[in-house]
Design a protein around this motif. Structure first.
Motif, PDB file in Angstrom:
ATOM      1  N   VAL A  10       0.837  -1.187   0.000  1.00  0.00           N
ATOM      2  CA  VAL A  10       0.000   0.000   0.000  1.00  0.00           C
ATOM      3  C   VAL A  10       0.876   1.243   0.000  1.00  0.00           C
ATOM      4  CG1 VAL A  10      -1.862   1.156   1.220  1.00  0.00           C
ATOM      5  CG2 VAL A  10      -1.560  -1.287   1.450  1.00  0.00           C
ATOM      6  N   HIS A  11       0.476   2.234  -0.760  1.00  0.00           N
ATOM      7  CA  HIS A  11       1.363   3.383  -0.783  1.00  0.00           C
ATOM      8  C   HIS A  11       0.630   4.702  -0.962  1.00  0.00           C
ATOM      9  CE1 HIS A  11       1.395   2.030  -5.081  1.00  0.00           C
ATOM     10  NE2 HIS A  11       1.565   0.876  -4.490  1.00  0.00           N
ATOM     11  N   THR A  12      -0.176   5.052   0.031  1.00  0.00           N
ATOM     12  CA  THR A  12      -0.777   6.375  -0.013  1.00  0.00           C
ATOM     13  C   THR A  12       0.157   7.336   0.713  1.00  0.00           C
ATOM     14  OG1 THR A  12      -1.929   6.097   2.064  1.00  0.00           O
ATOM     15  CG2 THR A  12      -3.110   5.401   0.087  1.00  0.00           C
ATOM     16  N   LYS A  22       6.694   8.011  13.111  1.00  0.00           N
ATOM     17  CA  LYS A  22       7.031   6.825  13.918  1.00  0.00           C
ATOM     18  C   LYS A  22       8.487   6.438  13.719  1.00  0.00           C
ATOM     19  CE  LYS A  22       2.864   3.954  14.057  1.00  0.00           C
ATOM     20  NZ  LYS A  22       2.364   2.653  13.641  1.00  0.00           N
ATOM     21  N   TRP A  23       8.934   6.430  12.469  1.00  0.00           N
ATOM     22  CA  TRP A  23      10.291   5.959  12.174  1.00  0.00           C
ATOM     23  C   TRP A  23      11.341   6.905  12.719  1.00  0.00           C
ATOM     24  CZ3 TRP A  23      10.179   3.988   6.416  1.00  0.00           C
ATOM     25  CH2 TRP A  23       9.342   2.871   6.359  1.00  0.00           C
ATOM     26  N   ALA A  24      11.063   8.212  12.609  1.00  0.00           N
ATOM     27  CA  ALA A  24      12.047   9.170  13.110  1.00  0.00           C
ATOM     28  C   ALA A  24      12.175   8.993  14.618  1.00  0.00           C
ATOM     29  CB  ALA A  24      11.626  10.588  12.757  1.00  0.00           C
ATOM     30  N   GLY A  83      16.626  12.576  -4.187  1.00  0.00           N
ATOM     31  CA  GLY A  83      15.745  11.693  -3.425  1.00  0.00           C
ATOM     32  C   GLY A  83      14.317  11.978  -3.837  1.00  0.00           C
ATOM     33  N   LEU A  84      13.579  10.927  -4.165  1.00  0.00           N
ATOM     34  CA  LEU A  84      12.170  11.110  -4.557  1.00  0.00           C
ATOM     35  C   LEU A  84      11.309  10.335  -3.566  1.00  0.00           C
ATOM     36  CD1 LEU A  84      10.592  10.877  -8.061  1.00  0.00           C
ATOM     37  CD2 LEU A  84       9.750   9.348  -6.279  1.00  0.00           C
ATOM     38  N   ASP A  85      10.217  10.947  -3.124  1.00  0.00           N
ATOM     39  CA  ASP A  85       9.327  10.219  -2.213  1.00  0.00           C
ATOM     40  C   ASP A  85       7.905  10.734  -2.341  1.00  0.00           C
ATOM     41  OD1 ASP A  85      10.199   8.263   0.355  1.00  0.00           O
ATOM     42  OD2 ASP A  85       8.172   9.117   0.481  1.00  0.00           O
ATOM     43  N   ILE A  86       6.954   9.844  -2.075  1.00  0.00           N
ATOM     44  CA  ILE A  86       5.526  10.191  -2.103  1.00  0.00           C
ATOM     45  C   ILE A  86       5.162  11.032  -0.879  1.00  0.00           C
ATOM     46  CG2 ILE A  86       4.758   8.160  -0.789  1.00  0.00           C
ATOM     47  CD1 ILE A  86       2.447   7.819  -2.683  1.00  0.00           C
ATOM     48  N   MET A 111       6.946  13.575  -4.960  1.00  0.00           N
ATOM     49  CA  MET A 111       5.970  13.070  -5.929  1.00  0.00           C
ATOM     50  C   MET A 111       5.952  11.537  -5.934  1.00  0.00           C
ATOM     51  SD  MET A 111       5.963  13.985  -9.972  1.00  0.00           S
ATOM     52  CE  MET A 111       5.579  15.707  -9.888  1.00  0.00           C
ATOM     53  N   PRO A 112       4.788  10.919  -6.150  1.00  0.00           N
ATOM     54  CA  PRO A 112       4.797   9.464  -6.313  1.00  0.00           C
ATOM     55  C   PRO A 112       5.542   9.089  -7.596  1.00  0.00           C
ATOM     56  CG  PRO A 112       2.543  10.305  -6.034  1.00  0.00           C
ATOM     57  CD  PRO A 112       3.432  11.487  -6.228  1.00  0.00           C
ATOM     58  N   TRP A 113       6.276   7.991  -7.554  1.00  0.00           N
ATOM     59  CA  TRP A 113       7.071   7.563  -8.714  1.00  0.00           C
ATOM     60  C   TRP A 113       6.194   7.384  -9.947  1.00  0.00           C
ATOM     61  CZ3 TRP A 113      11.317   7.746 -11.108  1.00  0.00           C
ATOM     62  CH2 TRP A 113      11.747   6.773 -12.016  1.00  0.00           C
ATOM     63  N   GLN A 114       4.983   6.832  -9.750  1.00  0.00           N
ATOM     64  CA  GLN A 114       4.120   6.554 -10.903  1.00  0.00           C
ATOM     65  C   GLN A 114       3.631   7.849 -11.572  1.00  0.00           C
ATOM     66  OE1 GLN A 114       3.631   5.656  -7.781  1.00  0.00           O
ATOM     67  NE2 GLN A 114       1.512   5.881  -7.099  1.00  0.00           N
ATOM     68  N   ASP A 115       3.683   8.981 -10.864  1.00  0.00           N
ATOM     69  CA  ASP A 115       3.137  10.230 -11.422  1.00  0.00           C
ATOM     70  C   ASP A 115       4.166  11.063 -12.178  1.00  0.00           C
ATOM     71  OD1 ASP A 115       0.843   9.473 -10.277  1.00  0.00           O
ATOM     72  OD2 ASP A 115       0.712  11.098  -8.791  1.00  0.00           O
ATOM     73  N   ALA A 132      16.187   1.952  -5.726  1.00  0.00           N
ATOM     74  CA  ALA A 132      14.920   1.953  -4.971  1.00  0.00           C
ATOM     75  C   ALA A 132      14.995   0.840  -3.930  1.00  0.00           C
ATOM     76  CB  ALA A 132      13.736   1.730  -5.899  1.00  0.00           C
ATOM     77  N   SER A 133      15.026   1.190  -2.657  1.00  0.00           N
ATOM     78  CA  SER A 133      15.113   0.178  -1.609  1.00  0.00           C
ATOM     79  C   SER A 133      13.772   0.061  -0.884  1.00  0.00           C
ATOM     80  CB  SER A 133      16.216   0.570  -0.615  1.00  0.00           C
ATOM     81  OG  SER A 133      16.105  -0.159   0.578  1.00  0.00           O
ATOM     82  N   LEU A 134      13.201  -1.130  -0.927  1.00  0.00           N
ATOM     83  CA  LEU A 134      11.951  -1.443  -0.217  1.00  0.00           C
ATOM     84  C   LEU A 134      10.855  -0.417  -0.525  1.00  0.00           C
ATOM     85  CD1 LEU A 134      13.508  -2.335   3.282  1.00  0.00           C
ATOM     86  CD2 LEU A 134      13.179  -3.836   1.322  1.00  0.00           C
ATOM     87  N   CYS A 135      10.792  -0.004  -1.785  1.00  0.00           N
ATOM     88  CA  CYS A 135       9.819   1.034  -2.162  1.00  0.00           C
ATOM     89  C   CYS A 135       8.665   0.416  -2.932  1.00  0.00           C
ATOM     90  CB  CYS A 135      10.492   2.112  -3.011  1.00  0.00           C
ATOM     91  SG  CYS A 135       9.304   3.334  -3.568  1.00  0.00           S
TER      92      CYS A 135
HETATM   93  C1  LIG Z   1       9.686   0.998   3.349  1.00  0.00           C
HETATM   94  S1  LIG Z   1      10.177   2.645   3.082  1.00  0.00           S
HETATM   95  C2  LIG Z   1      11.859   2.463   2.527  1.00  0.00           C
HETATM   96  C3  LIG Z   1      12.723   3.653   2.879  1.00  0.00           C
HETATM   97  C4  LIG Z   1      14.184   3.498   2.464  1.00  0.00           C
HETATM   98  N1  LIG Z   1      14.303   3.437   1.019  1.00  0.00           N
HETATM   99  C5  LIG Z   1      14.791   2.286   3.116  1.00  0.00           C
HETATM  100  O1  LIG Z   1      15.186   1.348   2.422  1.00  0.00           O
HETATM  101  O2  LIG Z   1      14.897   2.294   4.360  1.00  0.00           O
HETATM  102  C6  LIG Z   1       9.276   3.011   1.629  1.00  0.00           C
HETATM  103  C7  LIG Z   1       9.401   4.450   1.181  1.00  0.00           C
HETATM  104  O3  LIG Z   1       8.818   4.550  -0.100  1.00  0.00           O
HETATM  105  C8  LIG Z   1       7.989   5.706  -0.135  1.00  0.00           C
HETATM  106  N2  LIG Z   1       6.946   5.450  -1.137  1.00  0.00           N
HETATM  107  C9  LIG Z   1       5.868   4.647  -1.019  1.00  0.00           C
HETATM  108  N3  LIG Z   1       5.165   4.651  -2.162  1.00  0.00           N
HETATM  109  C10 LIG Z   1       5.823   5.463  -3.030  1.00  0.00           C
HETATM  110  C11 LIG Z   1       5.576   5.891  -4.361  1.00  0.00           C
HETATM  111  N4  LIG Z   1       4.520   5.451  -5.028  1.00  0.00           N
HETATM  112  N5  LIG Z   1       6.453   6.753  -4.938  1.00  0.00           N
HETATM  113  C12 LIG Z   1       7.521   7.204  -4.245  1.00  0.00           C
HETATM  114  N6  LIG Z   1       7.793   6.849  -2.969  1.00  0.00           N
HETATM  115  C13 LIG Z   1       6.954   5.986  -2.365  1.00  0.00           C
HETATM  116  C14 LIG Z   1       7.476   5.846   1.280  1.00  0.00           C
HETATM  117  O4  LIG Z   1       7.034   7.151   1.578  1.00  0.00           O
HETATM  118  C15 LIG Z   1       8.696   5.437   2.077  1.00  0.00           C
HETATM  119  O5  LIG Z   1       9.518   6.537   2.337  1.00  0.00           O
END
Ligand SMILES: C[S@@+](CC[C@H](N)C(=O)[O-])C[C@H]1O[C@@H](n2cnc3c(N)ncnc32)[C@H](O)[C@@H]1O
Length: 276
Positions: A10-12, A22-24, A83-86, A111-115, A132-135
């Motif tokens: 899920v990625h809203t 929470k993470w910080a 760095g790109l993030d939603i 911005m979301p990556w898909q946009d 892209a790590s765990l994204c």
């Molecule tokens: C699980 S965290 C991973 C953070 C870091 N890359 C790591 O490995 O610790 C996922 C990150 O992806 C971002 N994210 C989720 N959906 C996304 C999207 N559609 N486009 C860009 N970023 C997204 C989240 O806001 C979050 O910061």
């Protein structure tokens, strides 16, 4: 591994904004979690460097950069990092971290990556390494191949192949009557490899293993955490409302001196390919 990052489906923006806070807090309060993350960042960075996926002249795109832990590491060695993030909130923390480290070579895209339209933004083949790590954003339709469009050399992504928590498993068994599927990540890794091969790339695979013994305090927060993970992340609140009471009752039974032991292990798949 991160205690609250079990489902990457899920990625809203709202969900990730809430997680950033929470993470910080966790990174400043939970030493075991902090150390485990540090080890992962360091191992991944060493892997990229030793496999020549980037060097001092590289321009890097970090998709889903979160709190900026990789972006800061990369920027200390590479030429430039984006760095790109939603989540705007994740990016606030990432900006602070860049500033604290006195770095001038990092910028951010909120911005979301898909946009993002790579052509209109002038970002086609703009980076030496697209990372892209765990994204979860790259799992959306075309999200993985879009990484190749932004790269002029390397792409790297990593994803959980397996993620086991003894406590989560026991909570699942006790509340839902079945174990947690700790191997759910394999499916999407298989899909990614297939998608890349079909598109004409030859991805390499490697694995990173990590284990930790986590001790959770016996309190309502812990009960809420495990209750929320009894279903899909998008329905977290629904599951918290439904299961916090029964989960708390179960945790009371297994706690010893106010603590609950959780043996965790994870296998993270590294997938990387060259676009040239
Ligand atoms: C699980 S965290 C991973 C953070 C870091 N890359 C790591 O490995 O610790 C996922 C990150 O992806 C971002 N994210 C989720 N959906 C996304 C999207 N559609 N486009 C860009 N970023 C997204 C989240 O806001 C979050 O910061």
């Amino acid at each position: 591994m991160e205690k609250d990052m079990d489902n990457l489906e899920v990625h809203t923006k709202e969900l990730w904004d809430a997680r950033s806070v929470k993470w910080a807090a966790r990174d400043s309060e939970d030493e075991a979690a902090r150390q485990q993350n540090e080890a992962r960042y360091q191992y991944t960075d060493d892997f990229l460097w030793s496999h020549h996926l980037y060097d001092g002249n590289s321009e890097i795109l970090d998709i889903g950069c979160g709190l900026g832990m990789f972006a800061v590491r990369f920027a200390q060695k590479a030429k430039r990092v984006t760095g790109l993030d939603i989540s705007g909130k994740m990016l606030e923390y990432a900006r602070q971290s860049v500033e604290l480290n006195g770095l001038q070579n990092v910028d951010f895209i909120d911005m979301p990556w898909q946009d993002i339209d790579l052509r209109k933004s002038g970002l086609e083949k703009a980076y030496d390494l697209v990372f892209a790590s765990l994204c979860p954003g790259i799992s959306s339709d075309g999200g993985l191949l879009k990484m190749s469009q932004a790269s002029r050399d390397w792409c790297f992504t990593c994803h959980f192949a397996r993620r086991f928590s003894s406590l989560k498993n026991d909570v699942y068994l006790s509340i839902l009557g079945h174990p947690f599927d700790s191997e759910w990540g394999k499916k999407s890794i298989g899909k990614s490899v297939e998608e890349l091969l079909r598109a004409g790339y030859y991805p390499s695979l490697s694995y990173y293993d990590t284990q930790a013994l986590v001790e959770w305090p016996l309190d309502e927060e812990t009960a809420k955490h495990f209750a929320g993970h009894l279903g899909p992340l998008k329905d977290e609140q629904k599951y918290i409302d439904k299961y916090t009471g029964p989960v708390f009752d179960y945790l009371k039974k297994v706690a010893v001196n106010g603590l609950i032991r959780d043996e965790t292990e994870a296998k993270i798949a590294f997938l990387y390919w060259q676009v040239t």
